[in-house]
Motif scaffolding. Structure first.
Motif, short mmCIF file in Angstrom:
data_model
loop_
_atom_site.label_atom_id
_atom_site.label_comp_id
_atom_site.label_asym_id
_atom_site.label_seq_id
_atom_site.Cartn_x
_atom_site.Cartn_y
_atom_site.Cartn_z
N TRP A 251 -29.42 50.50 15.85
CA TRP A 251 -29.79 50.58 17.26
C TRP A 251 -28.84 51.52 18.02
O TRP A 251 -29.28 52.32 18.83
CB TRP A 251 -29.74 49.18 17.87
N ALA A 252 -27.54 51.43 17.72
CA ALA A 252 -26.56 52.29 18.38
C ALA A 252 -26.81 53.76 18.04
O ALA A 252 -26.71 54.63 18.91
CB ALA A 252 -25.15 51.87 17.98
N ASN B 93 -31.27 59.34 21.11
CA ASN B 93 -32.34 59.43 22.12
C ASN B 93 -31.85 59.24 23.55
O ASN B 93 -32.47 59.76 24.46
CB ASN B 93 -33.43 58.40 21.84
N GLY B 94 -30.79 58.51 23.75
CA GLY B 94 -30.34 58.19 25.10
C GLY B 94 -30.01 59.40 25.95
O GLY B 94 -30.59 59.59 27.01
N GLU C 46 -29.83 54.95 19.98
CA GLU C 46 -29.49 55.13 21.40
C GLU C 46 -28.65 56.39 21.61
O GLU C 46 -28.84 57.10 22.59
CB GLU C 46 -28.73 53.92 21.94
#
Length: 80
Positions: A14-15, A21-22, A18
């Motif tokens: 998940w990190a 894409n974040g 992120e």
């Protein structure tokens, strides 16, 4: 694998997602707002230019303008 390892792998995945894409999502919003502002400014400039061109067309196509230009041409020929 135990449950703790699965949770750690999920958090790491998940990190990574992120991180990848974040920032792109935030940059897109900023670039879109900048592009929208630039587009609005260009549209205002175009509208202003159209008004000025219409005014110039009216002046140049006016009969008085042509007559004054002819008088100026005659004055130049008389002086020369």
């Amino acid at each position: 694998m135990n449950l703790t390892a699965i949770i750690i792998v999920a958090i790491v995945c998940w990190a990574i997602v992120e991180l990848v894409n974040g920032p792109k999502g935030k940059k897109k919003d900023k670039s879109n707002s900048k592009q929208a502002a630039a587009t609005d400014e260009l549209q205002r400039d175009i509208a202003t230019m159209r008004e000025r061109i219409e005014t110039l067309e009216k002046i140049v196509t006016d009969e008085k303008y042509d007559l004054n230009r002819q008088f100026d041409d005659l004055k130049k020929d008389k002086v020369a």
